[in-house]
Structure formats: structure tokens, C-alpha cells
Design an enzyme around this catalytic site. Structure first.
Site, PDB file in Angstrom:
ATOM      1  N   ASP A 274       0.815  -1.224   0.000  1.00  0.00           N
ATOM      2  CA  ASP A 274       0.000   0.000   0.000  1.00  0.00           C
ATOM      3  C   ASP A 274       0.848   1.274   0.000  1.00  0.00           C
ATOM      4  OD1 ASP A 274       1.032   0.000   2.532  1.00  0.00           O
ATOM      5  OD2 ASP A 274      -0.901   0.013   3.584  1.00  0.00           O
TER       6      ASP A 274
ATOM      7  N   GLU B 234       3.159   2.151   2.289  1.00  0.00           N
ATOM      8  CA  GLU B 234       3.738   2.500   3.590  1.00  0.00           C
ATOM      9  C   GLU B 234       5.149   1.937   3.695  1.00  0.00           C
ATOM     10  OE1 GLU B 234       1.223   1.228   6.790  1.00  0.00           O
ATOM     11  OE2 GLU B 234      -0.294   2.760   6.358  1.00  0.00           O
TER      12      GLU B 234
ATOM     13  N   ASP C 238      22.983  31.037  -2.851  1.00  0.00           N
ATOM     14  CA  ASP C 238      21.696  31.023  -2.158  1.00  0.00           C
ATOM     15  C   ASP C 238      21.713  29.858  -1.173  1.00  0.00           C
ATOM     16  OD1 ASP C 238      19.166  31.865  -1.505  1.00  0.00           O
ATOM     17  OD2 ASP C 238      18.339  31.667  -3.519  1.00  0.00           O
TER      18      ASP C 238
ATOM     19  N   HIS D 278      16.622  27.760   6.192  1.00  0.00           N
ATOM     20  CA  HIS D 278      16.316  28.977   5.430  1.00  0.00           C
ATOM     21  C   HIS D 278      16.301  30.199   6.363  1.00  0.00           C
ATOM     22  CE1 HIS D 278      14.678  31.605   2.514  1.00  0.00           C
ATOM     23  NE2 HIS D 278      13.550  31.751   3.161  1.00  0.00           N
TER      24      HIS D 278
ATOM     25  N   LYS E  26      14.664  40.878  -4.451  1.00  0.00           N
ATOM     26  CA  LYS E  26      13.754  39.862  -5.009  1.00  0.00           C
ATOM     27  C   LYS E  26      12.315  40.097  -4.537  1.00  0.00           C
ATOM     28  CE  LYS E  26      13.294  35.194  -3.672  1.00  0.00           C
ATOM     29  NZ  LYS E  26      13.899  33.869  -3.495  1.00  0.00           N
TER      30      LYS E  26
HETATM   31  C1  R5P Z   1      14.060  31.856  -0.709  1.00  0.00           C
HETATM   32  O1  R5P Z   1      14.041  32.953  -0.164  1.00  0.00           O
HETATM   33  C2  R5P Z   1      15.288  31.021  -0.795  1.00  0.00           C
HETATM   34  O2  R5P Z   1      16.395  31.687  -0.265  1.00  0.00           O
HETATM   35  C3  R5P Z   1      15.597  30.612  -2.213  1.00  0.00           C
HETATM   36  O3  R5P Z   1      15.927  31.753  -2.976  1.00  0.00           O
HETATM   37  C4  R5P Z   1      14.426  29.944  -2.849  1.00  0.00           C
HETATM   38  O4  R5P Z   1      13.868  29.023  -1.967  1.00  0.00           O
HETATM   39  C5  R5P Z   1      14.857  29.245  -4.117  1.00  0.00           C
HETATM   40  O5  R5P Z   1      13.735  28.625  -4.692  1.00  0.00           O
HETATM   41  P1  R5P Z   1      13.614  28.459  -6.266  1.00  0.00           P
HETATM   42  O6  R5P Z   1      14.865  27.806  -6.743  1.00  0.00           O
HETATM   43  O7  R5P Z   1      12.395  27.622  -6.439  1.00  0.00           O
HETATM   44  O8  R5P Z   1      13.442  29.830  -6.841  1.00  0.00           O
END
Ligand code: R5P
Length: 280
Positions: free
Chosen positions: A33, A35, A210, A122, A183
Site C-alpha cells: 500500500d 507504507e 543562495d 532557510h 527579489k
Molecule cells: C528563498 O528565499 C530562498 O532563499 C531561495 O531563494 C528559494 O527558496 C529558491 O527557490 P527556487 O529555486 O524555487 O526559486
């Protein structure tokens, strides 16, 4: 003893080499199933260190099972290393009726462990959601080890929040300029709009840094604003690279992706084992 989740086997093996700890070999079965059932060998009073990234729902359930299994098997103390915590970006509810998913996930994980070691979340504040002793490890500076030679480098972050990461990578690399974009992410559609930085990228090696690359939209949008860079490297701690992300980055002009083994992908050329080992 170290116990690896299915998604963190390379990192756990490196941690074993780094710390001299022994490895327990778990078994993970799947029922018809869908799991899963994870089991571990006898622990007889030893300390268990579970290393399990949770980029998928299955990996999350597997972690909860491993935590329960090591206690059943006799572990006296449980430490949970979360190289990558799924749902960590959902750290607030954006509309009425939505959960704070990061908090729900953290509560469930904390219930099965004495201690959490959380790698580059994050937002560091997500650590407060865990009802257990929690240590945050910042692994961003490890990315410098995967960059190699750079000419007149420019370390660019896609937003102000990630500028700290760009600075950490630049400092570990040993030189270069740091700047960041502004951004904007659309609340409903998730579409990303980037306002360019003033710094010139012409004929320079640009490292876009990032914490996570998931769909690759943020980095791709950022790159569109650059004029005539010599080479573009996308560097992130967590190379989630979901769906067509790697292709999206290549189409946008990224020459190379450098990530760590918090999420195990082809781009995971750098290990966070040295900085995690310091905390165990
Ligand atoms: C968001 O603030 C994070 O720092 C990344 O910039 C974000 O999560 C990246 O996600 P994606 O690659 O989907 O744009």
C-alpha cells in the site's frame, strides 16, 4: 552509532570517517500500500545519531520511524542531524486557515529525539520550533571548497537575506566583491521578479549564492539581469533541484552548479561533514 536515513547515505558515511563512529545499517521495506517500515539493529544503551535529510514526505516518515526504532532497540540518547529540513521554508502561515508547516514538522521530529543539529535552515529562527535542544550549523562557507579558481569574482545573492551567505562564501574563498539583488515573489503565483544590482558583471566570474535552489527560478531570474559575465556558477547549500531545475539553470547560462551533500544530487560536490562533525 550513526544511523543514516535513505537520503543521507553519502553524508553519513563521510561523518563516520570524520568522527570514527560506527555505522548501523538500517533496513527499509515498503508495503504494497506504499507504507514504509524502517528497522535498525540492537543498540544496547549506546548513543544513536540519526542523519536524515527530509526532502520528501517519505523521508520525513522514515526519520520518525528511525527515531522510534533506535529507542526500541535500546539507544540511551538520540541526536537527530537534519542536513536538509523539508517544509522549513513554510515558516509562517500566509493566509487564514493555513498551517505553520515548519512548526508542525519540527514538533513531530523533536518528539523523538533529545537533540537536533540543523544544517543551514532557510531562517535560523526555525530552530525555535523544535521542542528539544537544537544547534544550528551554518555550512555555507563550505561551498568555497567547490569553486576552484575564479577570475575577478563577484559573489551575488538573489536577495538581501542571502547576502550573508554570499559574504560567507567570499570570505572562505579569500577575495572578491559581494552584492545582492532585490527579489519580489508573487504571493499567489510564486513568480519571482528580480531588481538588478548596480555592480558590473562584465567579463567577471559570477557566483550566485543562495541557501536553496529548488525550481531554479530565483537564480535564473537573477542571471537574466547580468551583462556579459565570463562564467556563471550557481552555489547553494541545499541543491534540491526539483523537476527541470538543472535544465532551467543551464538554459539561463549557468556553467556549473556547486552544492553540498545536505541533499544528495549530482551537484553535491562539497561535503558538510567537517562542520557537522564539530557538533557531534
Ligand atoms: C528563498 O528565499 C530562498 O532563499 C531561495 O531563494 C528559494 O527558496 C529558491 O527557490 P527556487 O529555486 O524555487 O526559486
Amino acid at each position: 552509532m550513526l544511523v543514516s536515513g535513505s537520503r543521507s547515505q553519502h553524508l553519513t558515511a563521510r561523518l563516520a570517517a570524520e568522527t570514527g563512529r560506527r555505522l548501523a545499517v538500517p533496513d527499509v521495506d515498503r508495503f504494497a500500500d506504499g507504507e514504509i517500515r524502517a528497522s535498525v539493529p540492537e543498540f544496547s544503551g549506546q548513543r544513536a545519531v540519526i542523519v536524515a535529510a527530509t526532502p520528501t514526505n517519505d523521508a520525513f516518515v522514515e526519520l520518525l520511524q528511525l527515531q522510534d526504532a533506535v529507542r526500541e532497540a535500546g539507544a540511551r540518547r538520540v541526536t537527530t542531524v537534519l542536513p536538509y529540513m523539508g517544509y522549513a521554508r513554510q515558516d509562517q502561515s500566509f493566509r487564514d486557515g493555513e498551517p505553520v508547516s515548519a512548526r508542525a514538522v519540527a514538533r513531530a521530529i523533536a518528539a523523538g529525539t533529545d537533540r537536533v543539529v540543523l544544517v543551514s535552515p532557510h531562517e535560523p529562527a526555525v530552530a525555535e520550533f523544535f521542542d528539544a535542544e537544537t544547534t544550528v550549523v551554518d555550512a555555507a562557507s563550505r561551498l568555497a571548497a567547490g569553486l576552484g579558481e575564479l577570475r575577478d569574482p563577484l559573489f551575488l545573492a538573489p536577495d538581501e537575506g542571502a547576502a550573508r551567505i554570499a559574504r560567507g562564501v567570499r570570505n572562505a574563498h579569500g577575495g572578491g566583491e559581494v552584492d545582492y539583488f532585490t527579489k519580489h515573489r508573487h504571493r499567489d503565483t510564486g513568480a519571482v521578479r528580480i531588481e538588478p544590482s548596480e555592480t558590473t558583471a562584465t567579463n567577471r566570474d559570477v557566483v550566485v549564492t543562495d541557501d536553496i535552489i529548488a525550481t531554479g527560478s530565483t537564480v535564473s531570474r537573477a542571471i537574466e539581469t547580468l551583462t556579459d559575465p565570463r562564467r556563471i556558477v550557481a552555489a547553494c547549500v541545499h541543491p534540491v533541484l526539483a523537476g527541470s531545475a538543472r535544465t532551467r539553470l543551464a538554459a539561463a547560462g549557468v556553467d556549473r552548479v556547486v552544492g553540498t551533500d545536505t541533499v544528495e544530487r549530482a551537484a553535491s560536490s562539497v561535503s558538510v561533514a567537517p562542520v557537522v562533525a564539530d557538533e557531534l
